[in-house]
Design an enzyme around this catalytic site. Structure first.
Site, short mmCIF file in Angstrom:
data_model
loop_
_atom_site.label_atom_id
_atom_site.label_comp_id
_atom_site.label_asym_id
_atom_site.label_seq_id
_atom_site.Cartn_x
_atom_site.Cartn_y
_atom_site.Cartn_z
N CYS A 2 21.12 19.38 44.97
CA CYS A 2 20.89 18.67 46.30
C CYS A 2 21.23 17.78 46.20
O CYS A 2 19.75 17.07 45.14
CB CYS A 2 20.92 19.20 47.38
SG CYS A 2 21.34 21.16 47.73
N ARG A 27 24.69 16.59 41.47
CA ARG A 27 23.52 16.57 41.60
C ARG A 27 24.24 17.95 42.70
O ARG A 27 23.37 19.01 42.76
CB ARG A 27 22.06 16.19 42.88
CG ARG A 27 21.76 15.39 41.85
CD ARG A 27 21.30 14.80 42.66
NE ARG A 27 19.88 15.23 43.25
CZ ARG A 27 18.67 15.58 42.08
NH1 ARG A 27 18.65 14.34 41.36
NH2 ARG A 27 17.59 15.88 42.38
N TRP A 74 24.14 21.78 46.65
CA TRP A 74 24.55 22.55 45.74
C TRP A 74 24.05 24.04 46.21
O TRP A 74 23.04 24.14 45.50
CB TRP A 74 24.00 21.94 44.27
CG TRP A 74 24.17 23.14 43.22
CD1 TRP A 74 25.34 23.24 42.56
CD2 TRP A 74 23.59 24.78 42.66
NE1 TRP A 74 25.61 24.27 41.61
CE2 TRP A 74 24.20 24.67 41.67
CE3 TRP A 74 22.27 24.72 42.67
CZ2 TRP A 74 24.07 26.04 40.94
CZ3 TRP A 74 21.96 25.60 41.90
CH2 TRP A 74 22.01 26.53 40.98
N ASN A 100 16.02 19.30 49.27
CA ASN A 100 16.84 18.96 47.97
C ASN A 100 15.51 19.67 47.56
O ASN A 100 14.43 20.18 47.30
CB ASN A 100 17.12 18.41 46.93
CG ASN A 100 17.13 18.70 45.81
OD1 ASN A 100 17.75 19.26 45.49
ND2 ASN A 100 16.59 17.53 44.94
N GLY A 101 15.56 21.34 47.20
CA GLY A 101 14.77 22.24 46.56
C GLY A 101 14.94 23.72 47.08
O GLY A 101 16.26 24.05 47.58
N GLU A 481 26.78 23.92 20.75
CA GLU A 481 26.48 22.82 21.75
C GLU A 481 28.54 22.85 22.26
O GLU A 481 28.63 22.39 23.35
CB GLU A 481 26.16 21.59 21.04
CG GLU A 481 25.92 20.20 22.50
CD GLU A 481 25.81 19.93 23.66
OE1 GLU A 481 25.15 21.22 23.92
OE2 GLU A 481 26.13 19.04 24.71
N LYS A 485 30.12 22.93 25.44
CA LYS A 485 30.44 21.84 26.29
C LYS A 485 31.81 22.59 26.57
O LYS A 485 33.43 22.45 27.51
CB LYS A 485 31.00 21.12 25.37
CG LYS A 485 30.24 19.79 25.40
CD LYS A 485 29.62 18.84 26.47
CE LYS A 485 28.51 19.84 26.68
NZ LYS A 485 27.38 19.10 26.34
N GLU A 488 31.70 24.79 29.80
CA GLU A 488 31.34 24.27 31.03
C GLU A 488 33.01 23.43 31.83
O GLU A 488 32.84 23.90 32.93
CB GLU A 488 30.49 23.27 31.21
CG GLU A 488 30.30 22.25 30.86
CD GLU A 488 29.09 21.94 30.19
OE1 GLU A 488 27.76 21.85 31.32
OE2 GLU A 488 28.78 21.62 29.27
N HIS A 504 28.76 40.88 10.97
CA HIS A 504 27.82 41.90 11.45
C HIS A 504 28.14 42.31 13.23
O HIS A 504 27.82 43.37 14.05
CB HIS A 504 26.87 41.49 11.27
CG HIS A 504 25.67 40.93 9.83
ND1 HIS A 504 25.83 41.98 9.45
CD2 HIS A 504 25.78 39.84 9.76
CE1 HIS A 504 25.12 42.01 8.46
NE2 HIS A 504 25.38 40.76 8.33
N LYS A 603 24.17 18.63 38.13
CA LYS A 603 23.74 17.72 37.05
C LYS A 603 22.45 18.25 36.80
O LYS A 603 21.96 18.44 35.43
CB LYS A 603 24.04 16.20 37.26
CG LYS A 603 23.56 15.39 36.14
CD LYS A 603 24.78 15.36 34.81
CE LYS A 603 24.39 14.65 33.63
NZ LYS A 603 24.77 14.40 32.24
C1 F6R Z 1 24.87 21.06 29.45
C2 F6R Z 1 24.14 20.57 30.68
C3 F6R Z 1 23.55 21.23 30.56
C4 F6R Z 1 22.23 20.70 31.37
C5 F6R Z 1 20.90 21.47 31.00
C6 F6R Z 1 19.34 20.83 30.92
O1 F6R Z 1 26.30 19.98 29.56
O2 F6R Z 1 23.92 19.47 31.07
O3 F6R Z 1 22.97 22.69 30.04
O4 F6R Z 1 21.71 20.72 29.45
O5 F6R Z 1 21.16 21.19 32.73
O6 F6R Z 1 19.09 19.27 31.96
P1 F6R Z 1 17.79 18.57 31.18
O7 F6R Z 1 18.51 17.64 30.09
O8 F6R Z 1 18.58 17.78 32.31
O9 F6R Z 1 17.34 19.39 31.75
#
Ligand code: F6R
Length: 608
Positions: A2, A27, A74, A100-101, A481, A485, A488, A504, A603
């Protein structure tokens, strides 16, 4: 998660709030809303869905007031709906709050307030806040918010306005980020700096349990004991454009293209040819480094994947055992932490709730903590013993790209620093790696030139249901990774496997036309990787390989290949991840997905 904003000044508050919220949508974007003081009344406009929906409502309602608060959500407690959207108000609508929280004790508070005659409309935890402020209100909004905050357990950044004191905006933070923007005859609150950058570059970075009182005369900050705090003004030096798309269709594409610069910026002054590594103001001494007998790298998501590369680099160069863990697991087990344990937390935002909790656990056991983060003044930066900033610049797209590569750079810098201090690797080897790092920015720019080829691959594979990423050693870390990507932002199911593990179990998933992305950049594992690729090819897979230039022998085995420039294999992840980022991006575009704001994600994950 949020985002919250608040404004008091001479402009039309709703315009400023919407503008600020547009910078905070990363957010969360389940709903948006504002509350504005309008001719002496609190007027709330809010609705489910993106900010654009709210803008339509605001166009119709023509709010003119100069004081207000706003929110982009969110959803955690209560589904995304008009009713659960913020701001929430007390029963007679005289007090409005954004939050937010998570209020962890909201059920108890709700029951108690209900027994006191308060009526609730939404399913949110937040709604207890305006009611609590109402309960404690005796003519002073700041006092009422202070009393209400004492009752709250959990994490919060809160903004409150009231009809009874129309020239005031009160805010507080605990475990959720909040800044104050300082303008000329106008002031702001926001969850993050980009929300205020159009108006000011001077901000206060608030600490936990600090209260903000914004009035026409200016801003005052108080402790929870109502002692006034003298805050230092933080002047934002990065450009507002850094938080704009700059001609690219999406933030993600822009951020992928910013990687050469981000790599360079993160290396600058730390790795200099012919000099020892310098770690900014990191205070850990040679003696302390020598005593470290175990390192935990703790992070979430993409940052965790950077940690996996960190483990390889640190163990290889600094010769210390490293465990990498996802923070949400680490915090709830009994990890063996001693005074000789070092924790490295990696977090782009510096606000991830689980990562912060893991950091606090380590601190409580007297371990030393180094934070690797992209956000100056973030919670992890403040609470760790030392900070190594990644200079990626603001990352707006939900899918992390440039932050990841700079986190890798940070891992190499720390590994080399430890290796130099411990004398674990020959100087010639260290110099070679430094040289390789210093050339990476240019080579990353070369990889970006493969864009059109990757776009073609994306067209071919965008209708797949499943995809698999394979690699060995550092390539396996990058495969994880790449897989994250893809899933998501394109919603294609994908998994990453250590290529040697295939037989396996996972190889049972391979059938005719299954797409496999095989990473084969690690020289000493190349032949092994070729065998694994043959195993999936034999079972019908179509394979796209990522290999280093000069390894074109791979074309005999795979369907297509993308080459990255030749570099020392230890630093190859920085280059090999770029085609995977681009592939995910173009697949997402082909499928018509919302690249920068994928469904269900946000994010910054400031809740558990
Ligand atoms: C994926 C992504 C998330 C963040 C994760 C940690 O693309 O961005 O997996 O890496 O939520 O976020 P931070 O780095 O802000 O702690």
């Amino acid at each position: 998660m949020c985002g919250i904003v608040g404004y008091l000044g001479n402009r039309k508050a709703s315009d400023v709030l919407v503008e600020g919220l547009s910078k905070l949508e990363y957010r969360g974007y389940d709903s948006a809303g504002v509350a504005v003081l309008e001719e002496g009344n609190v007027v709330v406009q809010k609705c489910k869905g993106r900010l654009a929906n709210l803008e339509v409502k605001l166009d119709e309602s023509k709010l003119e007031g100069h004081v207000g608060i706003g929110h982009t959500r969110w959803a955690t407690h209560g589904a995304p709906s008009d009713l659960n959207s913020h701001p929430h108000t007390n029963e007679d609508g005289t007090i409005a709050a954004v939050h937010n929280g998570i209020i962890e004790n909201y059920i108890i508070l709700r029951e108690w307030l209900t027994s006191e005659g308060y009526k609730f409309k939404s399913e949110t935890d937040t709604e207890v806040i305006p009611h609590l402020v109402d309960y404690y209100y005796e003519g002073d909004l700041l006092d009422a918010v202070m009393k209400a905050a004492k009752k709250l357990e959990g994490s919060y950044a809160i903004g409150v306005i009231s009809k009874n004191e129309p020239d005031k905006l009160v805010a507080v933070r605990k475990d959720s980020p909040l800044i104050v923007g300082l303008g000329k005859e106008e002031n702001f609150i926001a969850s993050d700096i980009p929300a205020v950058l159009n108006y000011t570059r001077d901000v206060y970075l608030l600490e936990d349990n600090e209260f903000v009182l914004i009035e026409n005369q200016g801003v005052k900050i108080f402790t929870s004991k109502k002692e006034e705090v003298n805050k230092e003004v933080y002047h934002v030096t990065w450009n507002a454009d850094a938080a704009e798309k700059g001609g690219y269709d999406h933030f993600m594409l822009k951020e992928i293209h910013e990687q050469p610069k981000a790599i360079k910026d993160t290396l600058t002054s730390r790795i200099v040819k012919g000099q020892n590594v310098t770690l900014d103001s990191i205070t850990i001494t040679k003696e302390q480094i020598a005593e470290i007998d175990k390192i935990y790298i703790v992070a979430c998501g993409t940052a965790y994947h950077a940690g996996v590369v960190g483990k390889y680099a640190i163990e290889r160069l600094a010769k210390v055992p490293v465990e990498v863990e996802v923070a949400s697991e680490f915090r709830y087990r009994d990890p063996l932490i001693t005074e000789n344990t070092l924790m490295i937390v990696i977090s782009q935002s510096g606000e991830t709730a689980d990562t912060l909790a893991a950091l606090r656990l380590a601190k409580a056991e007297n371990a030393r903590v180094i934070a690797v983060t992209n956000v100056v003044g973030s919670s992890v930066a403040r609470e760790a013993d030392d900070v190594l900033y990644t200079w990626a610049g603001p990352e707006i797209a939900v899918a992390s790209t440039k932050a990841y590569v700079t986190q890798l750079i940070a891992m190499y810098i720390i590994s080399l620093y430890f290796a130099e201090n411990k004398g674990t690797v020959r100087k010639s080897e260290i110099d070679k790696i430094k040289c390789a790092l210093l050339n990476l920015s240019e080579k990353a720019a070369e990889v970006l030139n493969h864009k059109d080829l990757i776009k073609d691959f994306a067209k071919r594979i965008c209708n797949d249901q499943d995809m698999y990423f394979l690699g060995r050693g550092l390539d396996y870390a990058v495969a994880m990774e790449g897989s994250l990507k893809l899933k998501e932002i394109s919603y294609i199911h994908s998994e990453a496997y250590a290529a040697g593990e295939l037989k396996h179990g996972p190889i049972a998933l391979i059938e005719d036309d299954t797409t496999v992305i095989a990473l084969a950049t690690q020289e000493h594992l190349f032949d092994k990787m070729l065998s694994n690729i043959k195993e999936v090819k034999t079972r019908g897979a179509k394979v796209i390989a990522i290999a280093m230039e000069g390894h074109d022998v791979i074309e005999k085995t795979v369907d297509s290949a993308i080459y990255i420039p030749r570099v020392m294999p230890i630093v190859a992840p920085i280059l090999s991840v770029i085609p995977l980022q681009l592939l995910s991006y173009y697949v997402s575009i082909e499928k018509g997905c919302d690249v920068d704001k994928p469904r269900n994600l946000a994010k910054s994950v400031t809740v558990e």
